[in-house]
Motif scaffolding. Structure first.
Motif, PDB file in Angstrom:
ATOM      1  N   THR A 315      -2.716  -1.373   1.191  1.00 46.93           N
ATOM      2  CA  THR A 315      -1.395  -1.829   1.633  1.00 46.93           C
ATOM      3  C   THR A 315      -1.450  -2.355   3.064  1.00 46.93           C
ATOM      4  O   THR A 315      -0.900  -3.413   3.375  1.00 46.93           O
ATOM      5  N   VAL A 316      -2.134  -1.620   3.936  1.00 43.28           N
ATOM      6  CA  VAL A 316      -2.216  -2.033   5.345  1.00 43.28           C
ATOM      7  C   VAL A 316      -2.905  -3.391   5.453  1.00 43.28           C
ATOM      8  O   VAL A 316      -2.451  -4.272   6.200  1.00 43.28           O
ATOM      9  N   MET A 317      -3.987  -3.576   4.699  1.00 40.76           N
ATOM     10  CA  MET A 317      -4.720  -4.840   4.803  1.00 40.76           C
ATOM     11  C   MET A 317      -3.913  -6.001   4.219  1.00 40.76           C
ATOM     12  O   MET A 317      -3.991  -7.128   4.705  1.00 40.76           O
ATOM     13  N   GLN A 318      -3.129  -5.732   3.176  1.00 40.51           N
ATOM     14  CA  GLN A 318      -2.249  -6.790   2.657  1.00 40.51           C
ATOM     15  C   GLN A 318      -1.243  -7.205   3.729  1.00 40.51           C
ATOM     16  O   GLN A 318      -1.022  -8.393   3.963  1.00 40.51           O
ATOM     17  N   THR A 319      -0.655  -6.215   4.391  1.00 42.82           N
ATOM     18  CA  THR A 319       0.303  -6.511   5.461  1.00 42.82           C
ATOM     19  C   THR A 319      -0.383  -7.258   6.603  1.00 42.82           C
ATOM     20  O   THR A 319       0.136  -8.259   7.109  1.00 42.82           O
ATOM     21  N   ALA A 320      -1.561  -6.779   6.995  1.00 36.99           N
ATOM     22  CA  ALA A 320      -2.275  -7.390   8.122  1.00 36.99           C
ATOM     23  C   ALA A 320      -2.658  -8.836   7.805  1.00 36.99           C
ATOM     24  O   ALA A 320      -2.536  -9.724   8.657  1.00 36.99           O
ATOM     25  N   THR A 321      -3.093  -9.078   6.585  1.00 32.94           N
ATOM     26  CA  THR A 321      -3.492 -10.433   6.199  1.00 32.94           C
ATOM     27  C   THR A 321      -2.282 -11.366   6.196  1.00 32.94           C
ATOM     28  O   THR A 321      -2.351 -12.498   6.670  1.00 32.94           O
ATOM     29  N   ARG A 322      -1.181 -10.851   5.672  1.00 27.59           N
ATOM     30  CA  ARG A 322       0.069 -11.627   5.650  1.00 27.59           C
ATOM     31  C   ARG A 322       0.478 -11.992   7.083  1.00 27.59           C
ATOM     32  O   ARG A 322       0.846 -13.126   7.369  1.00 27.59           O
ATOM     33  N   LEU A 323       0.399 -11.026   7.995  1.00 29.98           N
ATOM     34  CA  LEU A 323       0.756 -11.281   9.393  1.00 29.98           C
ATOM     35  C   LEU A 323      -0.222 -12.266  10.027  1.00 29.98           C
ATOM     36  O   LEU A 323       0.185 -13.237  10.683  1.00 29.98           O
ATOM     37  N   HIS A 324      -1.507 -12.016   9.831  1.00 28.62           N
ATOM     38  CA  HIS A 324      -2.560 -12.861  10.393  1.00 28.62           C
ATOM     39  C   HIS A 324      -2.345 -14.323   9.981  1.00 28.62           C
ATOM     40  O   HIS A 324      -2.302 -15.235  10.820  1.00 28.62           O
ATOM     41  N   ASP A 325      -2.183 -14.559   8.678  1.00 31.36           N
ATOM     42  CA  ASP A 325      -2.036 -15.931   8.199  1.00 31.36           C
ATOM     43  C   ASP A 325      -0.702 -16.520   8.641  1.00 31.36           C
ATOM     44  O   ASP A 325      -0.626 -17.702   8.992  1.00 31.36           O
ATOM     45  N   GLY A 326       0.338 -15.688   8.624  1.00 24.40           N
ATOM     46  CA  GLY A 326       1.658 -16.159   9.039  1.00 24.40           C
ATOM     47  C   GLY A 326       1.683 -16.553  10.511  1.00 24.40           C
ATOM     48  O   GLY A 326       2.316 -17.538  10.889  1.00 24.40           O
ATOM     49  N   ILE A 327       1.013 -15.793  11.352  1.00 26.38           N
ATOM     50  CA  ILE A 327       0.955 -16.096  12.788  1.00 26.38           C
ATOM     51  C   ILE A 327       0.200 -17.407  12.994  1.00 26.38           C
ATOM     52  O   ILE A 327       0.655 -18.301  13.720  1.00 26.38           O
ATOM     53  N   ASN A 328      -0.938 -17.544  12.342  1.00 20.38           N
ATOM     54  CA  ASN A 328      -1.730 -18.765  12.500  1.00 20.38           C
ATOM     55  C   ASN A 328      -0.998 -20.000  11.986  1.00 20.38           C
ATOM     56  O   ASN A 328      -1.287 -21.119  12.397  1.00 20.38           O
TER      57      ASN A 328
END
Ligand SMILES: *Cc1c(COP(=O)(O)O)cnc(C)c1O
Length: 487
Positions: A315-328
């Protein structure tokens, strides 16, 4: 001018009056339950928290100082060390202790390296450790406490330790090489196999600071993502620090320092046989050790197990990936380097990222500000699982808002300009008096910086880091100054 001191209470207050005061006192604390705080608090949900609390209060009074008095705590500590050791490539030789936190674990590793050096490198007069610029300040604290020289080496363009530069920084006085898995500022995992290899070649020790990553990276790897090897499976790694009160989701006050074998750990232990109070032994920095933190860590590790941590990490990595890609994907913003887990930094090539941070603050988000380069910090954990979309929407708005001219922002710019001008005109002595007072400028009565963009701007305008250091020490002092002046 008289100083007033809060007096020692003559009469006790009622339980309800005390609890009411405490509730009122926390109204201005950061609100972490809605998933808007990206540091300081790690939350795996109510079920885990309730268990940790029950375990903690069950061992509320017990003291880990004397292992013979409380075989329960000794068993919990030993099992926690074994469990975490087995997660991190350890074997039957692995040794370690629980400590109160990452800082204490790191202090122990540096102390052990210094003492190891006294035995195995007797020619060393002034022990040194070589570490990347990104390594945690706890190493500087250890250097400060234990008289070990910290040799900081700039990181590469991806914020990872620069192996060639680290090699060049090692000399005959070096006893320890440090790498992080990952580093706190940008979440970069240092090239541990190369760093540990360097240490091995030179016959010195290598500490891996896995304070934030030790309870996360093993599960990220099991989920199939590439993770730089960082644990005892890497030849040359001699000690590892792992915080259980971060991604272990244990109660605060729980970390582990692990050594490859008991002979290495031996250098950390303290004993005195001459005290009239008896023979005194203590494995770590603290004397009395809270039983609650040890018990709660044991309880949570056993409650979640590998399956539970894996589920949370997914769950944490799904959230982190979503944030990472969204920020970029946002105009002008990018995540720095290539974070391997859920710790990352947001920078901007176009805008003042501190202004964006201030805009996020007004929208209720709590993000730490970083420097070299300017960035905002995110430690994504389970508490943020439902917050990513809201975060990205607010971040997009904050970027736009930060570009709008505003009174506050021109105020910030004026203050920064004034500081720059002052530093050019004033003699040094006057300037340090001015910076000594600047804490009031930054925070007002609360002492906490309200406008970080202005504060970081002014800090950048100060001519030397020594003034800045005095200034932040003034601030630190003011946080616990008990006398309130009448004037
Ligand atoms: C948090 C952290 C530390 C220090 O841990 P404390 O528990 O705050 O003392 C050290 N290193 C890294 C990489 C960290 O993230």
């Amino acid at each position: 001018m008289t100083e007033k001191l809060i007096q020692f209470p003559q009469h006790g207050l009622s339980r309800s009056a005390i609890l009411a005061q405490m509730d009122a006192a926390r109204t201005h604390d950061v609100q972490w339950r809605q998933g808007q705080v990206f540091s300081l608090v790690f939350d795996a949900g109510d079920e885990v928290n309730e268990l940790a609390k029950t375990a903690y209060t069950t061992f509320f009074s017990e003291n880990g100082l004397n292992p013979t008095a409380f075989p329960s705590l000794r068993r919990f500590e030993t099992e926690v060390i074994a469990m975490v050791g087995s997660l991190l490539g350890g074997d039957g030789h692995t040794a370690g202790n629980m400590t109160t936190g990452g800082t204490e674990s790191i202090l122990m590793a540096v102390l052990a390296a210094r003492e190891w050096g006294r035995v195995h490198k007797p020619k060393v007069r002034q022990p040194e450790m070589v570490l990347p610029s990104s390594a945690h300040p706890a190493f500087d604290k250890a250097a400060h406490y234990f008289g070990v020289k910290a040799v900081r080496v700039p990181v590469d363009s991806n914020f990872r330790a620069d192996v060639a530069a680290m090699r060049a920084a090692i000399n005959l006085d070096t006893v320890l090489v440090v790498g992080s898995a990952p580093s706190y500022p940008q979440g970069a995992v240092d090239p541990i196999p190369e760093l540990a290899g360097l240490a091995q070649q030179r016959g010195i020790l290598c500490h891996v600071d896995a304070c934030v990553g030790g309870m996360m990276l093993p599960f990220v790897r099991r989920l199939g993502a590439p993770v730089t090897p960082f644990d005892f499976g890497v030849p040359g790694v001699t000690s590892i620090s792992v915080d259980l009160h971060k991604y272990g989701y244990a109660a605060k006050g729980a970390s582990v320092i692990l050594y490859r074998n008991a002979a290495l750990r031996r250098h950390q232990l303290f004993a005195t046989t001459d005290w009239p109070g008896g023979i005194y032994v203590s494995p770590t920095m603290t004397g009395t050790r809270p039983g609650g933190a040890i018990a709660a860590a044991w309880a949570v590790l056993n409650f979640l197990g590998e399956e539970g941590y894996l589920r949370i990490a997914r769950t944490v990595m799904q959230t982190a990936t979503r944030l990472h890609d969204g920020i970029n994907a946002l105009d002008g913003l990018r995540v720095l380097g290539q974070p391997e887990m859920s710790v990352m930094a947001i920078a901007s090539d176009k805008d003042n990222v501190y202004e964006i941070g201030d805009e996020m603050s007004t929208r209720g988000w709590h993000l730490d500000r970083q420097q070299f380069p300017p960035s905002l910090h995110l430690t994504v954990n389970y508490a943020h699982r439902d917050a990513a979309d809201r975060f990205l929407l607010d971040l997009a708005q904050s970027v736009l808002a930060a570009r709008q001219p505003s009174l506050r922002r021109s105020g910030n710019e004026l203050a920064i300009k004034a500081t720059r001008t002052a530093t050019r005109l004033l003699p040094d002595r006057l300037l340090s008096r001015m910076t000594g007072r600047a804490s009031t400028l930054f925070g007002g009565d609360e002492g906490l910086p309200q406008r970080s963009a202005a504060m970081y701007g002014m800090m950048g305008a100060l001519p030397n880091r020594g003034d800045l250091r005095e200034l932040v020490l003034d601030l630190l002092e003011s946080f616990t100054t008990v006398g309130k002046s009448d004037a």
